[in-house]
Design an enzyme around this catalytic site. Structure first.
Site, PDB file in Angstrom:
ATOM      1  N   GLY A 108       6.214   5.350   6.224  1.00 28.77           N
ATOM      2  CA  GLY A 108       6.129   6.016   7.513  1.00 28.77           C
ATOM      3  C   GLY A 108       5.989   7.521   7.398  1.00 28.77           C
ATOM      4  N   SER A 147       4.168   3.773   0.246  1.00 29.93           N
ATOM      5  CA  SER A 147       3.862   5.028   0.928  1.00 29.93           C
ATOM      6  C   SER A 147       5.048   5.981   0.760  1.00 29.93           C
ATOM      7  CB  SER A 147       3.525   4.758   2.396  1.00 29.93           C
ATOM      8  OG  SER A 147       2.924   5.885   3.003  1.00 29.93           O
TER       9      SER A 147
END
Length: 575
Positions: free
Chosen positions: A144, A237
Site C-alpha cells: 500500500g 510492495s
C-alpha cells in the site's frame, strides 16, 4: 497500492461509526458469496489474555484483531510502539481490528468498510489446530505504498493458504501508515507540553510496529502451535520493503529465520531531506491551523482525516499533492533503524544468516495504468506513456516520482529491449520499452542488487531469485503487473479483479513454493528444482505465462548491466 478508489472514510466517521478494537469486518468467505454464521474456535491463552476466535467457513481457526502493542493514541501518538502488558482477561478475537488511519477509498476489488482508527496495532492468526506444536510460522506485512491498506482487505486474508497448509501457522500484522506512521516532525515548533525532540522516531514508526508485532509472535505464537524459532516474514510492495528492512534491522534480529521480499527492497526508503521537501507535517499544520506540537497532539482523528484532503504546494512520493498523498517511505540514515546504505549493511553481514527468496513480477509498472485518473482508458494509456517516457532516462533512487540530475542516454538499451508490439505501442512508440526500463530500475534491479548483497555477505543464509510472468487475464495491457501474483500465493481467486481469472492449478504450485521455503529454507517442490542464486550464474526461476517453471541464468543481462551501471553513476555523482 492495490485499489482503484474513491474517498469514503470520512463518511464512515461522519455517520458515527466509531472505531473499536473489535471492529466489524467487510471480509466475507472467499469460497462463497456469503459466509455462514461463524462458529467459535477454542480459546488460546497468550501473555496478554485468553482469546476466543472463530472457525472459518473452510474449517480453519482464525483469531482476529489481537492487540500486540498499546493503542498509539493520546500521549503515544507518533511514538514508538509500547508492548502490551501481561493480562489474564478473556477476550473475543472474532473480528478484524480497525484499519490504520488513512484516506480509506472505495475499491473496484473486494470491498472493505472496516472502520479506521489510530488504535490499529492488532494482528491476526490462522491455524488448523493450536494444539499441534512445532509448526513453522509465516508473518505477512501488507503493501500500500506505506500509506494505505489493511490486513482486513480481502486480498490479504490468509484462510485459504492456511487450509492448504495445516502444518503452518499464518499471521498478518497491522502497522501505522501515511502521516501516522511515516512523518518528519523535527521542524515542528515545540509546544508547552510536547517537544519535537520527543518524536525523533516518527519517520520509521510503521517499521517499528512490525518489530513489535514480531516480538509478540516470538512470545506468544507457541500458544497457537507455532515454532518461534522457525518464523518467515513476507510481504509485497511496501510489505516487501518492510521485509527487506527487517532483515538488516538490529531491532528485529533473532525474531525470524527467513524472508520473502516481493516487489519491494531497501531502495524504498528516503532521506531526511526528501521528507522535508515533501513537508507533510507542514501541510498537516496548515490544513488544521496547528501552530506547534501541542496543537498536533490535540487533533482528533476526524480533523486529521479532513486534513488529508487538503491540497498543498508539494508533491508526494506517489505523485499527489493532497496532504494524505504526501506519505513518506521509511527514513534511512542518521543512526536510525535503516542504515545510510542498506545494501552495504547487508553486504557487510547484516542478515547474512537469514534465508531469502527475492523477486518481482515481469511487468510491475503496468499496474499504474489504471491509476492515471483519466476519464477514459485511452486517456490513462496516454498519460502512462508520457510518464514512462519522462521517467525512463532518470535513475534517482528512493522515489518512484523523483527525477533529478541530467538524464542518461537510453538509446542503446531501447534498441535491445524485447517488448510487446501491440495497438497501444503503435499509438505510443516505445511505450512498453520505456515501461520495461522503469520496471528494471524501480523493481527488478533493486531486487537483484539486494540478492547480490546477500550473496556477498557469505553467511549461512541461502538466496533464491524469481520472476513471476503469469499475466493478468483481466486486461491484456496489464501484463504480469505489480501485485498480480498475490492471489496465486494466497489461493484467493475471488479477492481481487486486477489478476482476472486465477489458474488454481498454477496457484497451488506457487503457494506450495512459498510455504515450502518457510518450512525448509528451500523453495523447490516436486518436479521443480530451484538452484541458489550466485554471482556466477544468477539463476532465476521464471514462472511463465504458460504456467511453466524455468530456471534462466541471468535473464535480460544487457538490461540489468545497463541499469546497474546507470544507478552506480548517479550514486557516485551524488545525484
Amino acid at each position: 497500492m492495490k485499489r482503484n478508489r474513491v474517498i469514503i472514510c470520512m463518511l464512515v466517521l461522519a455517520l458515527g461509526a466509531a472505531p473499536a478494537l473489535w471492529a466489524e469486518s467487510a471480509a466475507t468467505a472467499l469460497e462463497t458469496s456469503a459466509a455462514p454464521a461463524a462458529k467459535t474456535a477454542p480459546p488460546v491463552t497468550c501473555r496478554n489474555g485468553t482469546f476466543t476466535g472463530i472457525v472459518e467457513p473452510n474449517g480453519v481457526y482464525a483469531y482476529l484483531g489481537i492487540p500486540f502493542a498499546k493503542p498509539p493514541v493520546g500521549g503515544l501518538r507518533w511514538k514508538a510502539p509500547v508492548d502490551v502488558e501481561d493480562c489474564q482477561g478473556q477476550f473475543k478475537a472474532d473480528h478484524f481490528g480497525p484499519q490504520p488511519l488513512q484516506i480509506i477509498l472505495a475499491s473496484d476489488e473486494a470491498p472493505n468498510d472496516t472502520p479506521c482508527s489510530e488504535d490499529c496495532l492488532c494482528l491476526n492468526v490462522w491455524t488448523a489446530d493450536p494444539n499441534i506444536q512445532g509448526k513453522p510460522v509465516m508473518v505477512y506485512f501488507h503493501g500500500g505504498a506505506y500509506g494505505w491498506e489493511s490486513t482486513s482487505d480481502a486480498l490479504y486474508n490468509l484462510r485459504n493458504i492456511a487450509r492448504e497448509n495445516p502444518d503452518i501457522v499464518f499471521v498478518s500484522a497491522e502497522y501505522r501508515v501515511n502521516a501516522m506512521g511515516f512523518i518528519d516532525l523535527s521542524r515542528v515548533p515545540d509546544g508547552q507540553k510536547y517537544k519535537a525532540a520527543d518524536f525523533k522516531g516518527s519517520t520509521q514508526l510503521g517499521i517499528l510496529d512490525n518489530v513489535a508485532a514480531l516480538r509478540w509472535v516470538n512470545r506468544n505464537i507457541a500458544a497457537f502451535g507455532g515454532d518461534k524459532d522457525n518464523v518467515t516474514i513476507f510481504g509485497e510492495s511496501a510489505g516487501g520493503g518492510i521485509s527487506s528492512i527487517l532483515v538488516i534491522a538490529k531491532q528485529a534480529r533473532g525474531l525470524f529465520r527467513r524472508a520473502i521480499p516481493m516487489s519491494g527492497t531497501p531502495s524504498l526508503t528516503i532521506t531526511r531531506k526528501q521528507f522535508q521537501d515533501m513537508d507533510q507535517a507542514g501541510g498537516l499544520m496548515e490544513a488544521t491551523g496547528s501552530k506547534d506540537m501541542d496543537d498536533l497532539m490535540a487533533l482528533s482523528e476526524q480533523q486529521i482525516l479532513e486534513a488529508f484532503l487538503h491540497p498543498t504546494n508539494h508533491v508526494g512520493m506517489v505523485g499527489g499533492n493532497l496532504v494524505g498523498f504526501l506519505n513518506g517511505m521509511p527514513m534511512r540514515g542518521e543512526g536510525g533503524l535503516v542504515p545510510d546504505e542498506p545494501l552495504k549493511a547487508m553486504e557487510d553481514g547484516a542478515g547474512a544468516d537469514i534465508d531469502m527468496l527475492i523477486g518481482t513480477t515481469a511487468d510491475e509498472w503496468r499496474y499504474w495504468i489504471h491509476l492515471m485518473m483519466q476519464p477514459t482508458h485511452e486517456g490513462n494509456i496516454k498519460a502512462f506513456a508520457q510518464l514512462m517516457e519522462m521517467s525512463a532516462p532518470y535513475f534517482q533512487g528512493g522515489s518512484m516520482s523523483s527525477r533529478e540530475g541530467a538524464p542518461i542516454d537510453i538509446s542503446k538499451v531501447l534498441e535491445n529491449i524485447q517488448a510487446d508490439e501491440d495497438e497501444w505501442s503503435a499509438k505510443h512508440p516505445n511505450l512498453w520499452k520505456h515501461t520495461e526500463i522503469n520496471n528494471e530500475k524501480t523493481f527488478r534491479v533493486p531486487a537483484i542488487n539486494q540478492a547480490e548483497a546477500h550473496v556477498k555477505a557469505g553467511g549461512k543464509g541461502k538466496t533464491y531469485m524469481y520472476c513471476f510472468a503469469k499475466r493478468s487475464t483481466k486486461d491484456p495491457w496489464l501484463g504480469a503487473c505489480h501485485s498480480v501474483e498475490l492471489p496465486y500465493v494466497f489461493l484467493n481467486p475471488y479477492a481481487v479483479t486486477i489478476t482476472g481469472k486465477v489458474d488454481m492449478e498454477l496457484a497451488k504450485k506457487v503457494s506450495r513454493i512459498w510455504t515450502n521455503f518457510a518450512r525448509t529454507g528451500n523453495p523447490s517442490i516436486d518436479g521443480i528444482a530451484w538452484p541458489e542464486y550466485d554471482l556466477a550464474n544468477r539463476a532465476t526461476m521464471v514462472i511463465g505465462n504458460d504456467n511453466s517453471f524455468k530456471v534462466v541464468n541471468d535473464p535480460k543481462r544487457e538490461q540489468r548491466e545497463f541499469v546497474q551501471e546507470a544507478m552506480r553513476k548517479f550514486q557516485k555523482e551524488g545525484k
